[in-house]
Design a protein around this motif. Sequence first.
Motif, PDB file in Angstrom:
ATOM      1  N   GLN A   1      42.806  43.828  39.862  1.00 25.50           N
ATOM      2  CA  GLN A   1      44.241  43.676  39.652  1.00 25.50           C
ATOM      3  C   GLN A   1      44.880  43.078  40.892  1.00 25.50           C
ATOM      4  O   GLN A   1      45.700  42.159  40.816  1.00 25.50           O
ATOM      5  CB  GLN A   1      44.847  45.057  39.341  1.00 25.50           C
TER       6      GLN A   1
ATOM      7  N   TYR B   1      39.151  48.867  38.700  1.00 28.82           N
ATOM      8  CA  TYR B   1      40.314  48.219  38.098  1.00 28.82           C
ATOM      9  C   TYR B   1      41.232  47.659  39.173  1.00 28.82           C
ATOM     10  O   TYR B   1      41.691  46.533  39.092  1.00 28.82           O
ATOM     11  CB  TYR B   1      41.066  49.265  37.261  1.00 28.82           C
TER      12      TYR B   1
ATOM     13  N   VAL C   1      40.515  44.816  33.244  1.00 29.52           N
ATOM     14  CA  VAL C   1      39.868  45.778  32.342  1.00 29.52           C
ATOM     15  C   VAL C   1      38.356  45.577  32.342  1.00 29.52           C
ATOM     16  O   VAL C   1      37.587  46.540  32.381  1.00 29.52           O
ATOM     17  CB  VAL C   1      40.407  45.633  30.912  1.00 29.52           C
ATOM     18  N   PHE C   2      37.925  44.306  32.324  1.00 29.11           N
ATOM     19  CA  PHE C   2      36.484  44.062  32.404  1.00 29.11           C
ATOM     20  C   PHE C   2      35.927  44.612  33.701  1.00 29.11           C
ATOM     21  O   PHE C   2      34.871  45.231  33.734  1.00 29.11           O
ATOM     22  CB  PHE C   2      36.180  42.560  32.332  1.00 29.11           C
TER      23      PHE C   2
ATOM     24  N   SER D   1      37.043  47.039  35.335  1.00 32.09           N
ATOM     25  CA  SER D   1      37.043  48.487  35.272  1.00 32.09           C
ATOM     26  C   SER D   1      35.888  49.001  34.423  1.00 32.09           C
ATOM     27  O   SER D   1      35.227  49.967  34.782  1.00 32.09           O
ATOM     28  CB  SER D   1      38.391  48.923  34.685  1.00 32.09           C
ATOM     29  N   ILE D   2      35.622  48.339  33.297  1.00 34.87           N
ATOM     30  CA  ILE D   2      34.561  48.835  32.426  1.00 34.87           C
ATOM     31  C   ILE D   2      33.197  48.532  33.014  1.00 34.87           C
ATOM     32  O   ILE D   2      32.287  49.362  32.974  1.00 34.87           O
ATOM     33  CB  ILE D   2      34.694  48.186  31.033  1.00 34.87           C
ATOM     34  N   ILE D   3      33.039  47.330  33.594  1.00 28.19           N
ATOM     35  CA  ILE D   3      31.714  46.944  34.048  1.00 28.19           C
ATOM     36  C   ILE D   3      31.456  47.357  35.486  1.00 28.19           C
ATOM     37  O   ILE D   3      30.364  47.782  35.826  1.00 28.19           O
ATOM     38  CB  ILE D   3      31.532  45.427  33.852  1.00 28.19           C
ATOM     39  N   ALA D   4      32.450  47.220  36.353  1.00 27.11           N
ATOM     40  CA  ALA D   4      32.223  47.529  37.766  1.00 27.11           C
ATOM     41  C   ALA D   4      32.958  48.779  38.216  1.00 27.11           C
ATOM     42  O   ALA D   4      32.895  49.130  39.373  1.00 27.11           O
ATOM     43  CB  ALA D   4      32.655  46.350  38.632  1.00 27.11           C
ATOM     44  N   ASN D   5      33.663  49.451  37.322  1.00 30.98           N
ATOM     45  CA  ASN D   5      34.413  50.663  37.658  1.00 30.98           C
ATOM     46  C   ASN D   5      35.426  50.407  38.759  1.00 30.98           C
ATOM     47  O   ASN D   5      35.618  51.227  39.639  1.00 30.98           O
ATOM     48  CB  ASN D   5      33.444  51.784  38.093  1.00 30.98           C
TER      49      ASN D   5
ATOM     50  N   LYS E   1      44.671  38.314  32.560  1.00 29.38           N
ATOM     51  CA  LYS E   1      45.129  39.576  31.985  1.00 29.38           C
ATOM     52  C   LYS E   1      43.957  40.446  31.576  1.00 29.38           C
ATOM     53  O   LYS E   1      44.015  41.672  31.663  1.00 29.38           O
ATOM     54  CB  LYS E   1      45.993  39.302  30.741  1.00 29.38           C
TER      55      LYS E   1
END
Lengths: 281, 342
Positions: free
Chosen positions: A236, A232, A223-224, A226-230, A219
């Motif tokens: 997913q 999402y 998000v990780f 998305s934040i670190i590797a842009n 879960k």
Amino acid sequence: MYKPVLSRQSARLLSSKGAAGASTTHFGSKIVPTEQKSKLVGHVFSSVASKYDVMNDVMSLGIHRLWKDHFIAKLDPGMRPNSTEPMNFIDVAGGSGDIAFGILDYAKAKFGDTQSTMDVVDINPDMLREGEKRAMDQGRYYNDPRVRYMVQNGEELDKIESNSKDVYTVSFGIRNFTNIPRGLEAAHRVLKPGGIFYCLEFSKIQNPLMDVAYQQWAKALPVFGSIIANDYDSYQYLVESIERFPEQEKFKSMIQDAGFQSVGYESLSFGICAIHWGVKV
Amino acid sequence: MFKPISMRPVATQGLSSVKLHRVQPNRSILLTAALTATVGELLVGKTARMADAMDRGELHNKNVDYETEREENIQHRINNLKNTRPSTPNYEGHIPLYTTEKLLLFAVSGLRSFFHPENGLNIVQLGEATAWPLFLDSMKRTMLSDPTGRRILREKPNVTTQQLEMDHLAEFPKDSFGYQFYKWCKRENVSPDTRAPVSYVDDPLHAYIFKRYRQCHDFYHALVDMPIVIEGEITVKALEAANMGVPMATLGAILAPFRLKPIQQKRLYDIYLPWAVRTGLTCKPLINVYWEEMLTKNVDELRKELGITLPPDLRTMRAERKERIHELNQKYKQMKMESKDL
């Protein structure tokens, strides 16, 4: 008047007819037209191709290297010293090349085998390019007549002749096939009689505690990502496709349905992933 | 044929005197027997074990559809994986974040931007992490209070290469803003497509405003003729901060100079930052400019309307300094050679 009722089984087939008559299938948890799935999967892998190793490390906390080492050691690949014919390997959906080069390195180290050939095959040219680039950087298996890099669809393998391979390996790739039974049939076709189908893939976690821990991790992962590797959507898709993949026994019966004998599996790390094998007779 | 325990005969001297002593009953045997007789059946009896097996799904029950249950289980798990976001997406590409995740985004992108500001991704993420609703609301109010701003919000123009028709701009009159913009893009080797989409802002209109701000950044560069070197970027950021109050621009303008060489800092603190702040505070809100329509306008007129006067040319200053240093090096090389000859 008897009105036929659609049974729950047939209503939930993986590939179903939509309202417009178009055939649809699953892409992670979305329903998409079948023709589009391989393109969508292609997009996922194109966007992560250059950071594939990093993504694998993040997803499995580096343990994937242990799994792959065990995978290769268990296979024990290589032309034996008293043998005259080199082995022909094919690694499908192995664009990044870690299993392919690992097999050749193991064969050289353990048996002194420098003649076995390897076909590195992937549906996505970007992943294949990453693999060839890695070969170029390490100075081995690049411009080597033993190693061929080809863009192929794992469900067809149209450039690979039938009955030509000793070992067919697929590592963390078969869950992305649009039609897994077709992929297994293609594997059956290209293997020689006596050839081994050898597959490493995510599977059902047996231990309930690990399962709970994994679900929380799955879960948080997008998000990780998305934040670190842009990215999402790719993460997913990956966690959903892992969830969709059949469990150990079910996949074993699918391999048997494709015509393989002596099918077995070994769960690794509480069932997070599993090695399945089968022999073509 | 049981004799009561309490009446067991105990052998003493001789058979003639058989005394019946009371013997204490063995309590542990009694207790075990009682428990086994009553509770044991419930815990480990056959029916209990079968019930446990049924619970675990190991007992085949032909009334249960295992396929259905398995599918439902998988579907339930996939739903769990899909419903991780605090709300449904409000627009295409929206990734809603929890507060802790927003803080994490701020921390990670802040650190990365400080150490690697040249990586566009870091700046983009920091911009979104600091695009707080307070600031975006004030931008919205600024836009709504101006007729052109209102038109921009209504029509929501998108800046892309096709939309602007970059190639046609080359044919515009030399003193038009469109031609200046084209020349600037060519010189700095950028194109209007390099702006990333907005993902972490929650309100769709705020997301559009932030996207518009991001896309117009290049127009601001061309308007004040600043190159994309770090000094030029800091200047434009300071202009944006003073004019529109963008939090990330403020952060960047204050913190970024610390990583520069002393001569660059001197230029910034003496000339460019004061100019940027002065201009930003006095000129018209740049977010309200409909850049797509200003392409044919005369650039000097545009600057006068907006209230912008150009600063000293940064490129010329840097080139001049480079030239002076080169001359100095040449002079000393000459002197060294002459001293060798002596």
